[in-house]
Each structure stands twice: as C-alpha cells, then as structure tokens.
Write a protein that holds these residues in place. Structure first.
Motif, PDB file in Angstrom:
ATOM      1  N   PHE A  15       0.038 -22.466 -18.559  1.00 27.41           N
ATOM      2  CA  PHE A  15       1.115 -22.979 -19.406  1.00 27.41           C
ATOM      3  C   PHE A  15       1.571 -24.359 -18.932  1.00 27.41           C
ATOM      4  O   PHE A  15       1.827 -25.254 -19.729  1.00 27.41           O
ATOM      5  CB  PHE A  15       2.296 -22.010 -19.400  1.00 27.41           C
ATOM      6  CG  PHE A  15       2.130 -20.834 -20.341  1.00 27.41           C
ATOM      7  CD1 PHE A  15       0.922 -20.575 -20.959  1.00 27.41           C
ATOM      8  CD2 PHE A  15       3.194 -19.990 -20.596  1.00 27.41           C
ATOM      9  CE1 PHE A  15       0.757 -19.507 -21.816  1.00 27.41           C
ATOM     10  CE2 PHE A  15       3.047 -18.907 -21.463  1.00 27.41           C
ATOM     11  CZ  PHE A  15       1.829 -18.670 -22.074  1.00 27.41           C
ATOM     12  N   THR A  16       1.653 -24.539 -17.600  1.00 25.08           N
ATOM     13  CA  THR A  16       2.072 -25.832 -17.056  1.00 25.08           C
ATOM     14  C   THR A  16       1.000 -26.888 -17.307  1.00 25.08           C
ATOM     15  O   THR A  16       1.296 -28.029 -17.674  1.00 25.08           O
ATOM     16  CB  THR A  16       2.329 -25.713 -15.542  1.00 25.08           C
ATOM     17  OG1 THR A  16       3.324 -24.709 -15.310  1.00 25.08           O
ATOM     18  CG2 THR A  16       2.815 -27.035 -14.964  1.00 25.08           C
ATOM     19  N   GLY A  17      -0.254 -26.504 -17.117  1.00 23.22           N
ATOM     20  CA  GLY A  17      -1.354 -27.458 -17.258  1.00 23.22           C
ATOM     21  C   GLY A  17      -1.656 -27.860 -18.685  1.00 23.22           C
ATOM     22  O   GLY A  17      -2.325 -28.869 -18.918  1.00 23.22           O
ATOM     23  N   GLY A  18      -1.173 -27.081 -19.673  1.00 24.48           N
ATOM     24  CA  GLY A  18      -1.551 -27.337 -21.055  1.00 24.48           C
ATOM     25  C   GLY A  18      -0.749 -28.393 -21.778  1.00 24.48           C
ATOM     26  O   GLY A  18      -1.142 -28.846 -22.863  1.00 24.48           O
ATOM     27  N   LEU A  19       0.369 -28.841 -21.211  1.00 30.37           N
ATOM     28  CA  LEU A  19       1.263 -29.746 -21.935  1.00 30.37           C
ATOM     29  C   LEU A  19       0.710 -31.168 -22.041  1.00 30.37           C
ATOM     30  O   LEU A  19       0.736 -31.781 -23.101  1.00 30.37           O
ATOM     31  CB  LEU A  19       2.635 -29.772 -21.249  1.00 30.37           C
ATOM     32  CG  LEU A  19       3.436 -28.464 -21.326  1.00 30.37           C
ATOM     33  CD1 LEU A  19       4.643 -28.518 -20.409  1.00 30.37           C
ATOM     34  CD2 LEU A  19       3.859 -28.189 -22.763  1.00 30.37           C
ATOM     35  N   LEU A  20       0.204 -31.699 -20.929  1.00 28.46           N
ATOM     36  CA  LEU A  20      -0.237 -33.093 -20.906  1.00 28.46           C
ATOM     37  C   LEU A  20      -1.548 -33.333 -21.662  1.00 28.46           C
ATOM     38  O   LEU A  20      -1.672 -34.350 -22.364  1.00 28.46           O
ATOM     39  CB  LEU A  20      -0.352 -33.578 -19.451  1.00 28.46           C
ATOM     40  CG  LEU A  20      -0.179 -35.076 -19.208  1.00 28.46           C
ATOM     41  CD1 LEU A  20       1.082 -35.596 -19.882  1.00 28.46           C
ATOM     42  CD2 LEU A  20      -0.136 -35.363 -17.701  1.00 28.46           C
ATOM     43  N   PRO A  21      -2.562 -32.455 -21.549  1.00 23.54           N
ATOM     44  CA  PRO A  21      -3.786 -32.678 -22.333  1.00 23.54           C
ATOM     45  C   PRO A  21      -3.517 -32.816 -23.828  1.00 23.54           C
ATOM     46  O   PRO A  21      -4.140 -33.645 -24.500  1.00 23.54           O
ATOM     47  CB  PRO A  21      -4.629 -31.431 -22.026  1.00 23.54           C
ATOM     48  CG  PRO A  21      -4.180 -31.002 -20.678  1.00 23.54           C
ATOM     49  CD  PRO A  21      -2.714 -31.298 -20.639  1.00 23.54           C
ATOM     50  N   ALA A  22      -2.573 -32.028 -24.353  1.00 27.53           N
ATOM     51  CA  ALA A  22      -2.250 -32.115 -25.786  1.00 27.53           C
ATOM     52  C   ALA A  22      -1.631 -33.461 -26.127  1.00 27.53           C
ATOM     53  O   ALA A  22      -1.850 -34.002 -27.224  1.00 27.53           O
ATOM     54  CB  ALA A  22      -1.302 -30.981 -26.183  1.00 27.53           C
ATOM     55  N   ILE A  23      -0.865 -34.048 -25.185  1.00 27.29           N
ATOM     56  CA  ILE A  23      -0.272 -35.372 -25.416  1.00 27.29           C
ATOM     57  C   ILE A  23      -1.366 -36.437 -25.468  1.00 27.29           C
ATOM     58  O   ILE A  23      -1.320 -37.355 -26.297  1.00 27.29           O
ATOM     59  CB  ILE A  23       0.759 -35.695 -24.320  1.00 27.29           C
ATOM     60  CG1 ILE A  23       1.987 -34.793 -24.480  1.00 27.29           C
ATOM     61  CG2 ILE A  23       1.165 -37.161 -24.375  1.00 27.29           C
ATOM     62  CD1 ILE A  23       3.044 -34.989 -23.423  1.00 27.29           C
ATOM     63  N   VAL A  24      -2.379 -36.312 -24.590  1.00 26.53           N
ATOM     64  CA  VAL A  24      -3.498 -37.269 -24.595  1.00 26.53           C
ATOM     65  C   VAL A  24      -4.183 -37.257 -25.959  1.00 26.53           C
ATOM     66  O   VAL A  24      -4.465 -38.313 -26.550  1.00 26.53           O
ATOM     67  CB  VAL A  24      -4.514 -36.922 -23.481  1.00 26.53           C
ATOM     68  CG1 VAL A  24      -5.765 -37.783 -23.606  1.00 26.53           C
ATOM     69  CG2 VAL A  24      -3.876 -37.116 -22.108  1.00 26.53           C
TER      70      VAL A  24
END
Length: 627
Positions: free
Chosen positions: A377-386
């Motif tokens: 859950f923590t790791g999934g936020l930034l890739p989606a922003i990219v």
C-alpha cells in the motif's frame, strides 16, 4: 475485475417464445432470490462482525477472540453464494474479444457451448465438494468450537446451486440444434481425453502444454468463463495424468478463497458503491473541477486526479469508473471533447491507478505471495503519480489549443464553497490510511471504517442515502466479489497443479538463467504480464504466476515490493489496452461509448503508460523509497 469486464450480454440466452421452456425461464427467475437474499445479508453481517471486532479491540480493549473465525466462516459462504448470483446474472469473467468478431449464429452456439462446458465442470466437482465438506466433520474450529463442516458446506451448496442454474439455462435454450451440438462437443472432448489417458500419462510435463495452454486457451477464447475453464482443465489434468484424487482440487479452491485478507474484496467493492450513491465522489470531482475547469484540458486533468483519489477509497476499477464518468463526461462533451478520447483517457486512468491502495490486485498479491500488504500500500502511491504525469503530458499536447472562451472561471468564493462540501469526501482516503498506519484496523478490517464513515456522511452531511438502492448494491457486491473469489479459487487449484508438476522449478531455472540479470528479468516480466493481463485479466494471472515469479525476483536481487509494482502496472496496461484488454470494454460499457471510437485515441495514452512503467522498473526508489 479487479478489477475486470463483466460481460453478461452474450451469455444471456434468448428468451424462449412458448411452451415448457418458458416455464423453465420462470423457474430460473424464481430461484434468483434463493442465493441473492442470503448473499446480501452476509455482506451486512461481515461489515458488522469486522466493525464490532475493531471497536471491541481498539476502543473497549477487550478483543473478541472469535470474530475473525466467524468472519472466515461467513466469508466462504459469501464467496460461494456470490458466485451463484454472478452465475445467475451471467457475470463471471470471460474474454469476449474474439467471440465478438464472429457472426451472430456462431456466437450463439459458443454461448451454449460455454454453458455446457460450465455444466460439465460443476457436474465433475459436485461429488468431490460434498466429500470434502463431509471430511471436515472431524475438524473443530479453535475459537467457536463448532464442526468445520458448517463452513465447508458452502462449497457443495454453491456448486449444487450453480449446477441447477446451468441445467435450467441449457433447458431454456431455444435452438435445439445448438444445444445438441454444444453438449455433443463437450461430451466428445471429455470422452476423447478419457480414452487417451493411457497415452497421456507417460508424456509427463508435455501434458501441461496440452491442458493448461491448448485446452485452457481454446476455452478462454471460446468465451467459457475463465474460472470454469481453469477448473475444467485442472480436473482433467489431475484425473487423467496423475493419481491425485479430485477432492484435492476442492481443497485447493477452498484454500484460495478462504484467505481472510481477501475479505477486503467485497468490503471495498461495497464501499465504492456507497461513495457513488452518497454523493461523495461527486463532491470530490466538483471541487477539482472548480480548481482546474478553466485550464485547457482542465477537466481531463480532473479525470486523472479524481480517479487517483477515488481509487484510494474503493479498490474496484469498475466502481471507480462508474463513480467518475457520469459526473464529468457531460460537461467535457459540451466543451468539445471527442467521445473516443474520453473513453480512452478513462481506460488509461484505470490502468494508471492499479497500484493505488486499497487495490484489490495488491491485496491478492499479498495473500498469495506473503508480501506485506502495508508495504504494498505504501509503495503503490508514487508509481501511479509517475504514470499520471505521463497521461497529463498527453492531455496537455492534445488540448493545448482548446477554446475556453465560453468557460467561466470559478471565483474564490465558489472554490471555497466546493472545498467545504468536498472536505468529508476528500478526508475519507486519509482516514482509511491513518487507520491502518496507526494500527486501529488491519488492511482487511479498515474498509468497514470507510463503510461506516460513508453511511454517516451520506445520512447526516450530504443527505443523500437512497435506501431503495441498498439491496441492489449489496447483491451487486456479492456478485462481483463471488466472480472474483471463485476465479481465485480455480486459479489456486491450477497453480497448485503446476507447482506439483515441477513446472515452477523449470520456470525458476529458465528465468534465473536469463542473461543480463535483473534488468532483463524485469523487461521479460513487463512483456509477459502485458500479455497475461490482456488474456487472463489481473487477478487470475497474479494467483497463477505470483507464487512462481516472486521468489525468482528475490533471487535475482529485485525487491519484492518494487517487483509487485512493475507486475501490477504491466498487467494494468494489458487489462485496459484494446483489442483484447477487457478493462477497456468495461470503460466503454460504463461510458456508453462504442469501443471503435476509442481505439485510435488510446494509443498515445498507452505509450505514456508504457514509458511510465519502464521508468518505475528502472528506478526502484519510486516503489520502495518510503518503506
């Protein structure tokens, strides 16, 4: 399907004109409440059990020791009855891209063939399911102290009800010629394979190619529901080429559907439907539109941002798109946006937001690979922003000359008012994440906090709570969850068969021997999961190949959370990319836009998603920098 296209239109057989077939159809309709009402009640029961467990543990400091056990028992019943409801509504996941291209007469025959193949699977497993439940009489649950047959009985009851529905559906087929041909085709296939059993056994792992590539592939492309295609191939492989008893398949299906982590699936599906019904999604979109509505391509940026926010609440792509599209599309159309570009961007944002918690795909990865769901859950936020930045770049290019002379910019007063209205809705994702981080609730339980929050917000803040829609929403939750969970169960059985055959060891040896180390391994992974995402859809692909590939990723030095993000993003591209991506057709169905209109415009968005995925794969920090 999560995320996934539920195409029931082609499975619903023609309404018979008269005679006994009409009576069969009436009987089938009369049977619908038999599964639907208990399934709806079970959704409510799960919410109550989980929420009471949170309150007793965190507020009253007196944990209820049997709450998880009771939730697990109810969960298997919900999964099986939900599967029955999905089967009655023809909503089990199936690939219709190929079938949709053929002439109507042949398509109708394949619909009957799909039902006959499903009937064959259910007939083959109904007895092993009963035996499995009967054997559980010797097991007593630790907390409640009741015989485990009460839980396991859900399997034969669910299979039995689906068998009745399949029988009635076949009996209601108006075209006797199609019915006879379909039954003959399925019967002949099973008979020929049974006769070939002495020849098949010595072939060893070549049988994997026969059963799990050719037979599964043929059934999937013929639009047999994916879960039943997996199940039929697994039963055939184990029965005809090994000495493994059929009841083992039922045990593996039970194991696949019984992970308590997966209870988050129905809870987040229901939450997604609630935020749409209570007006919370509309409030969020309204605030974003007031901020960006006057900018060229502004509402397209709002669509990207709104899908990011809503994905953090519902976890279901179908629910996300259904909440956002009706709010934004009318105004976007009035501003001159082309319908094809609208559905293309909607589908692209569906792929872009696959890693945003509480993604059902991330929950599934955690359940089948043992990777920490909190870390995912923590790791999934930034890739989606990219990926969102890439989509916004395409939007900027396409709408850089948009005429906004007729659009009035929102005043600060209007922006402030829309922000005040949206505060309770915008707060929901942060409430959910804070509850997990602070240890108030697990990733499974936290959805119930969101459900209670949404109900209260709908009743007392937004004053929008349509009680008449509650029962259909509960049934919809059960049906979608049942379709997802049944496919997880069938895929778990298939994955077990693959593992027992030694295929996993061979795959591990091949993948670890690839030249170039981790970079080549990640490139092969991206290519493989783009294909798997388009053919198998997200969740079954994860259940089948996750347990095999994640240990290999660790061997070649790829962090498991980083690898999970690459897998999910690649799979999302396959799921939402035409012509095979079923998620694309779900976006078209929700938008009421013909698929042909979006085929051209989606190419640039897909290119942006591919480039974003390559960046995420090349820079591990994007996925693991905040762990």
């Amino acid at each position: 399907m999560e995320h996934a296209h539920m195409d029931g239109a082609t499975l619903a057989l023609p309404e018979p004109a008269s005679g006994w077939r009409k009576a069969v159809v009436s009987l089938n309709k009369a049977l619908k409440p038999v599964a639907a009402i208990p399934a709806a009640l079970l959704v409510i029961a799960e919410v109550i059990v989980l929420f009471v467990g949170i309150v007793s543990r965190y507020v009253l400091h007196t944990p209820i020791v049997w709450s998880d056990e009771l939730a697990g028992i109810l969960f298997l019943w919900l999964a099986m009855l939900g599967s029955v409801v999905a089967f009655q509504r023809a909503e089990h996941m199936r690939m219709t891209a190929i079938v949709g291209m053929i002439r109507p007469e042949a398509r109708l025959f394949l619909d009957v063939f799909a039902t006959a193949a499903t009937f064959a699977f259910l007939l083959l497993v109904v007895r092993p399911a009963y035996e499995f439940a009967a054997d559980e009489v010797f097991v007593t649950t630790p907390a409640l102290g009741i015989v485990n047959t009460w839980r396991a009985a859900a399997l034969p009851v669910g299979v039995g009800l689906m068998l009745v529905v399949a029988t009635l559906r076949l009996a209601a087929t108006a075209n006797v010629k199609h019915l006879a041909a379909a039954i003959a085709a399925v019967g002949t296939l099973i008979g020929v394979l049974a006769l070939l059993a002495p020849i098949l056994k010595p072939l060893g792992n070549l049988n994997l190619l026969i059963f799990f590539v050719f037979i599964v592939g043929a059934m999937v492309f013929a639009a047999v529901p994916i879960a039943f295609a997996f199940g039929l191939a697994t039963i055939g492989y184990l029965t005809l080429t090994t000495s493994t008893p059929d009841v083992v398949v039922i045990g593996r299906m039970d194991e696949g559907m019984s992970h308590l982590i997966l209870l988050a699936v129905p809870m987040f599906v229901f939450l997604g439907l609630l935020i749409e019904m209570t007006g919370m999604a509309r409030a969020m979109v309204g605030f974003l539109a007031s901020l960006l509505g006057h900018v060229r391509g502004g509402l397209q940026y709002v669509l990207v941002g709104a899908m990011y926010l809503v994905s953090g609440i519902s976890g279901s792509k179908a629910a996300d798109m259904a909440a956002i599209a009706p709010v934004l599309f009318p105004e976007m159309t009035r501003r001159g946006a082309k319908r094809g570009d609208l559905v293309a961007l909607l589908a692209a944002t569906g792929a872009q937001t696959e890693t945003i918690p509480p993604s059902l795909v991330l929950i599934t990865i955690g359940s089948v690979t043992g990777v920490s769901i909190a870390a995912l859950f923590t790791g999934g936020l930034l890739p989606a922003i990219v990926l969102a930045v890439g989509l916004c770049a395409v939007v900027w290019w396409r709408y850089r000359r948009e005429d906004l002379s007729h659009v009035q910019r929102a005043t600060r007063r209007e922006i402030g008012r829309s922000f005040l209205i949206a505060i309770p809705a915008i707060a929901l994702p942060f409430v959910i994440r804070a509850a997990v981080v602070e240890g108030v609730a697990t990733a499974t339980e936290v959805s119930t906090i969101g459900i209670v929050y949404s109900v209260l917000a709908g009743l007392f803040i937004y004053r929008r709570f349509d009680w008449r829609r509650l029962y259909p929403m509960l049934v919809e939750t059960a049906a979608l969850s049942g379709a997802i969970l049944f496919i997880i169960g069938a895929a778990t059985g298939m994955a077990w068969a693959l593992t027992q055959s030694g295929f996993s060891a061979s795959l591990a040896k091949f993948m670890t021997s690839l030249p170039g180390g981790a970079p080549i391994f990640l490139i092969v992974t991206i290519l493989a999961f783009v294909v798997l995402g388009s053919v198998l859809e997200g969740i079954p692909a994860i259940v089948l190949f996750g347990p095999l590939l994640f240990p290999i990723a660790r061997q070649v030095g790829v962090h498991e959370v980083h690898y999970a993000m690459v897998v999910v993003l690649a799979m999302g591209i396959g799921l939402f990319a035409p012509p095979f991506g079923v998620g694309y057709y779900a976006a078209c169905a929700i938008s009421r836009i013909h698929p042909d209109e979006g085929m051209g415009p989606i190419l640039a968005y897909m290119l942006a998603l591919v480039l974003g995925t390559v960046i995420v794969a090349a820079v591990p920090w994007i996925s693991i920098g905040f762990l």
